[in-house]
Motif scaffolding. Structure first.
Motif, PDB file in Angstrom:
ATOM      1  N   ALA A  58      60.863 -13.330  56.217  1.00  0.00           N
ATOM      2  CA  ALA A  58      61.402 -14.633  55.986  1.00  0.00           C
ATOM      3  C   ALA A  58      60.371 -15.680  55.580  1.00  0.00           C
ATOM      4  O   ALA A  58      60.650 -16.365  54.540  1.00  0.00           O
ATOM      5  CB  ALA A  58      62.220 -15.097  57.014  1.00  0.00           C
ATOM      6  N   ALA A  59      59.217 -15.452  56.247  1.00  0.00           N
ATOM      7  CA  ALA A  59      58.161 -16.263  55.985  1.00  0.00           C
ATOM      8  C   ALA A  59      57.464 -16.174  54.408  1.00  0.00           C
ATOM      9  O   ALA A  59      56.995 -16.917  53.796  1.00  0.00           O
ATOM     10  CB  ALA A  59      56.871 -16.197  57.042  1.00  0.00           C
ATOM     11  N   CYS A  60      57.589 -14.737  54.263  1.00  0.00           N
ATOM     12  CA  CYS A  60      56.946 -14.442  52.748  1.00  0.00           C
ATOM     13  C   CYS A  60      57.879 -14.934  51.987  1.00  0.00           C
ATOM     14  O   CYS A  60      57.639 -15.644  50.647  1.00  0.00           O
ATOM     15  CB  CYS A  60      57.022 -13.010  52.688  1.00  0.00           C
ATOM     16  SG  CYS A  60      55.620 -12.146  53.656  1.00  0.00           S
ATOM     17  N   ILE A  61      59.355 -14.991  51.984  1.00  0.00           N
ATOM     18  CA  ILE A  61      60.244 -15.400  51.029  1.00  0.00           C
ATOM     19  C   ILE A  61      60.007 -17.068  50.794  1.00  0.00           C
ATOM     20  O   ILE A  61      60.027 -17.367  49.833  1.00  0.00           O
ATOM     21  CB  ILE A  61      61.755 -15.185  51.592  1.00  0.00           C
ATOM     22  CG1 ILE A  61      61.984 -13.706  51.472  1.00  0.00           C
ATOM     23  CG2 ILE A  61      62.714 -15.624  50.600  1.00  0.00           C
ATOM     24  CD1 ILE A  61      63.171 -13.235  52.467  1.00  0.00           C
ATOM     25  N   ARG A  62      59.961 -17.705  52.155  1.00  0.00           N
ATOM     26  CA  ARG A  62      59.742 -18.949  51.994  1.00  0.00           C
ATOM     27  C   ARG A  62      58.498 -19.394  51.075  1.00  0.00           C
ATOM     28  O   ARG A  62      58.284 -20.559  50.308  1.00  0.00           O
ATOM     29  CB  ARG A  62      59.883 -19.889  53.309  1.00  0.00           C
ATOM     30  CG  ARG A  62      61.120 -19.905  53.996  1.00  0.00           C
ATOM     31  CD  ARG A  62      60.981 -20.578  55.006  1.00  0.00           C
ATOM     32  NE  ARG A  62      60.238 -20.204  56.243  1.00  0.00           N
ATOM     33  CZ  ARG A  62      60.736 -19.228  57.194  1.00  0.00           C
ATOM     34  NH1 ARG A  62      61.966 -18.810  57.207  1.00  0.00           N
ATOM     35  NH2 ARG A  62      60.004 -18.696  57.977  1.00  0.00           N
ATOM     36  N   ARG A  63      57.276 -18.633  51.507  1.00  0.00           N
ATOM     37  CA  ARG A  63      56.273 -19.020  50.660  1.00  0.00           C
ATOM     38  C   ARG A  63      56.129 -18.621  49.131  1.00  0.00           C
ATOM     39  O   ARG A  63      55.915 -19.508  48.206  1.00  0.00           O
ATOM     40  CB  ARG A  63      54.832 -18.188  51.272  1.00  0.00           C
ATOM     41  CG  ARG A  63      53.745 -18.694  50.773  1.00  0.00           C
ATOM     42  CD  ARG A  63      52.587 -17.857  51.156  1.00  0.00           C
ATOM     43  NE  ARG A  63      52.266 -16.636  50.252  1.00  0.00           N
ATOM     44  CZ  ARG A  63      51.218 -15.951  50.414  1.00  0.00           C
ATOM     45  NH1 ARG A  63      50.195 -16.412  51.014  1.00  0.00           N
ATOM     46  NH2 ARG A  63      51.271 -14.758  49.518  1.00  0.00           N
ATOM     47  N   GLU A  64      56.770 -17.661  48.663  1.00  0.00           N
ATOM     48  CA  GLU A  64      56.875 -17.094  47.432  1.00  0.00           C
ATOM     49  C   GLU A  64      57.819 -18.036  46.737  1.00  0.00           C
ATOM     50  O   GLU A  64      57.738 -18.600  45.386  1.00  0.00           O
ATOM     51  CB  GLU A  64      57.129 -15.896  47.385  1.00  0.00           C
ATOM     52  CG  GLU A  64      56.191 -14.846  47.786  1.00  0.00           C
ATOM     53  CD  GLU A  64      54.650 -15.047  47.448  1.00  0.00           C
ATOM     54  OE1 GLU A  64      54.693 -15.130  46.151  1.00  0.00           O
ATOM     55  OE2 GLU A  64      53.905 -15.498  48.223  1.00  0.00           O
ATOM     56  N   ALA A  65      58.874 -18.344  47.470  1.00  0.00           N
ATOM     57  CA  ALA A  65      60.035 -19.346  46.688  1.00  0.00           C
ATOM     58  C   ALA A  65      59.364 -20.762  46.732  1.00  0.00           C
ATOM     59  O   ALA A  65      59.644 -21.471  45.322  1.00  0.00           O
ATOM     60  CB  ALA A  65      61.024 -19.503  47.726  1.00  0.00           C
ATOM     61  N   ALA A  66      58.665 -21.444  47.544  1.00  0.00           N
ATOM     62  CA  ALA A  66      57.957 -22.641  47.171  1.00  0.00           C
ATOM     63  C   ALA A  66      57.071 -22.649  46.170  1.00  0.00           C
ATOM     64  O   ALA A  66      56.689 -23.475  45.406  1.00  0.00           O
ATOM     65  CB  ALA A  66      57.218 -23.153  48.603  1.00  0.00           C
ATOM     66  N   ALA A  67      56.424 -21.496  46.020  1.00  0.00           N
ATOM     67  CA  ALA A  67      55.276 -21.552  44.880  1.00  0.00           C
ATOM     68  C   ALA A  67      55.874 -21.336  43.560  1.00  0.00           C
ATOM     69  O   ALA A  67      55.455 -21.916  42.500  1.00  0.00           O
ATOM     70  CB  ALA A  67      54.346 -20.239  45.195  1.00  0.00           C
ATOM     71  N   LEU A  68      57.051 -20.776  43.604  1.00  0.00           N
ATOM     72  CA  LEU A  68      57.720 -20.493  42.248  1.00  0.00           C
ATOM     73  C   LEU A  68      58.242 -21.850  41.728  1.00  0.00           C
ATOM     74  O   LEU A  68      58.290 -22.163  40.643  1.00  0.00           O
ATOM     75  CB  LEU A  68      58.712 -19.508  42.225  1.00  0.00           C
ATOM     76  CG  LEU A  68      59.600 -19.339  40.955  1.00  0.00           C
ATOM     77  CD1 LEU A  68      58.673 -19.113  39.661  1.00  0.00           C
ATOM     78  CD2 LEU A  68      60.648 -18.346  41.125  1.00  0.00           C
ATOM     79  N   VAL A  69      58.942 -22.600  42.780  1.00  0.00           N
ATOM     80  CA  VAL A  69      59.425 -23.976  42.384  1.00  0.00           C
ATOM     81  C   VAL A  69      58.543 -24.889  41.935  1.00  0.00           C
ATOM     82  O   VAL A  69      58.657 -25.521  40.884  1.00  0.00           O
ATOM     83  CB  VAL A  69      60.062 -24.590  43.523  1.00  0.00           C
ATOM     84  CG1 VAL A  69      60.696 -25.707  43.288  1.00  0.00           C
ATOM     85  CG2 VAL A  69      61.558 -23.652  43.781  1.00  0.00           C
ATOM     86  N   ALA A  70      57.316 -24.918  42.646  1.00  0.00           N
ATOM     87  CA  ALA A  70      56.242 -25.809  42.491  1.00  0.00           C
ATOM     88  C   ALA A  70      55.488 -25.441  41.113  1.00  0.00           C
ATOM     89  O   ALA A  70      55.148 -26.336  40.347  1.00  0.00           O
ATOM     90  CB  ALA A  70      55.125 -25.495  43.574  1.00  0.00           C
ATOM     91  N   ALA A  71      55.458 -23.942  40.600  1.00  0.00           N
ATOM     92  CA  ALA A  71      54.761 -23.738  39.500  1.00  0.00           C
ATOM     93  C   ALA A  71      55.642 -24.257  38.068  1.00  0.00           C
ATOM     94  O   ALA A  71      55.416 -24.878  37.258  1.00  0.00           O
ATOM     95  CB  ALA A  71      54.781 -22.208  39.419  1.00  0.00           C
ATOM     96  N   VAL A  72      57.081 -24.125  38.598  1.00  0.00           N
ATOM     97  CA  VAL A  72      57.894 -24.622  37.442  1.00  0.00           C
ATOM     98  C   VAL A  72      58.031 -26.114  37.277  1.00  0.00           C
ATOM     99  O   VAL A  72      57.709 -26.621  36.061  1.00  0.00           O
ATOM    100  CB  VAL A  72      59.266 -23.879  37.469  1.00  0.00           C
ATOM    101  CG1 VAL A  72      60.585 -24.820  36.642  1.00  0.00           C
ATOM    102  CG2 VAL A  72      59.527 -22.625  37.693  1.00  0.00           C
ATOM    103  N   ARG A  73      57.823 -26.662  38.362  1.00  0.00           N
ATOM    104  CA  ARG A  73      57.853 -28.221  38.279  1.00  0.00           C
ATOM    105  C   ARG A  73      56.570 -28.794  37.589  1.00  0.00           C
ATOM    106  O   ARG A  73      56.435 -29.687  36.898  1.00  0.00           O
ATOM    107  CB  ARG A  73      58.049 -28.901  39.687  1.00  0.00           C
ATOM    108  CG  ARG A  73      59.630 -28.667  40.181  1.00  0.00           C
ATOM    109  CD  ARG A  73      59.838 -29.623  41.459  1.00  0.00           C
ATOM    110  NE  ARG A  73      60.999 -29.581  41.743  1.00  0.00           N
ATOM    111  CZ  ARG A  73      62.116 -30.366  41.451  1.00  0.00           C
ATOM    112  NH1 ARG A  73      61.658 -31.351  40.525  1.00  0.00           N
ATOM    113  NH2 ARG A  73      63.312 -30.190  41.785  1.00  0.00           N
TER     114      ARG A  73
END
Length: 219
Positions: free
Chosen positions: A62-77
């Motif tokens: 779950a921690a991996c999912i949250r980290r990778e999701a946050a990184a993807l959203v940040a990259a797009v923004r």
């Protein structure tokens, strides 16, 4: 990646090492096949230390999912440059998405292949990320419609649906490009941009497809 066992490092550094190892292992082996022994070995730490820091395999995933999701959203923004025309913003966002997924294939595999297929609470974590990206894309498409002096009703009736379709297409295309073709991110983004923008331009010009043969439905 592995650090020398026993070397004292700050907690944040240790956690990052373990998370990096976990993302790589989950992404390449799959959630069920991955073992804490493998993750500990790759991170260069003991398995008890992994449990001490991250409690369980489920919590680590779950921690991996949250980290990778946050990184993807940040990259797009971060990829979208404010103040430029809406089509350029959408292009930059797509390019940032495909660049990030290509450069982080294990993280993308965790989000797209693993998390969504193993039920709650993992799927919910990905859904939260996806809704954030869809909301952002909805904003960009709405801005494009306003720039094109499109019928204001388009925003209410269709922009959200177009945004969902575009994000779904991007997710599918990322998997195809990374696994099947290895196409450059710029090329992949251009493929989807050509498809999306051609349709949006027709809508903004009041031209709609009609199921009647040889006819387009005008607004």
């Amino acid at each position: 990646m592995g650090a020398v066992r026993g070397k004292r490092l700050p907690r944040a550094v240790r956690e990052r090492q373990m998370m990096d190892a976990a993302v790589q292992t989950f992404g390449q082996r799959g959630y069920r096949a991955a073992s804490m022994d493998e993750i500990a070995e790759l991170a260069g730490v003991s398995k008890p230390l992994v449990y001490l820091y991250l409690n369980s395999k489920e919590e680590l995933f779950a921690a991996c999912i949250r980290r990778e999701a946050a990184a993807l959203v940040a990259a797009v923004r971060a990829g979208v440059e404010p103040g430029v025309p809406a089509d350029r913003q959408l292009w930059h966002g797509l390019r940032a998405f495909f660049t990030h997924t290509a450069e982080n294939p294990d993280g993308w595999a965790v989000l797209h292949n693993q998390a969504r297929t193993h039920g709650e609470p993992f799927a919910a974590e990905v859904a939260t990320m996806r809704e954030e990206i869809i909301a952002f894309v909805t904003y960009l498409i709405g801005a494009a419609a306003r720039e094109g002096d499109c019928d204001p009703e388009l925003a209410d009736r269709e922009v959200a649906g177009i945004a969902h379709a575009l994000v779904g297409a991007a997710e599918s295309l990322a998997g195809w490009a990374n696994v099947a073709t290895g196409a450059p991110a710029k090329e992949t983004a251009a493929t989807l941009m050509n498809l999306a923008w051609a349709g949006l331009e027709n809508l903004m010009n009041g031209e709609r497809w009609s199921p009647s043969p040889g006819r387009r439905a005008a607004r």
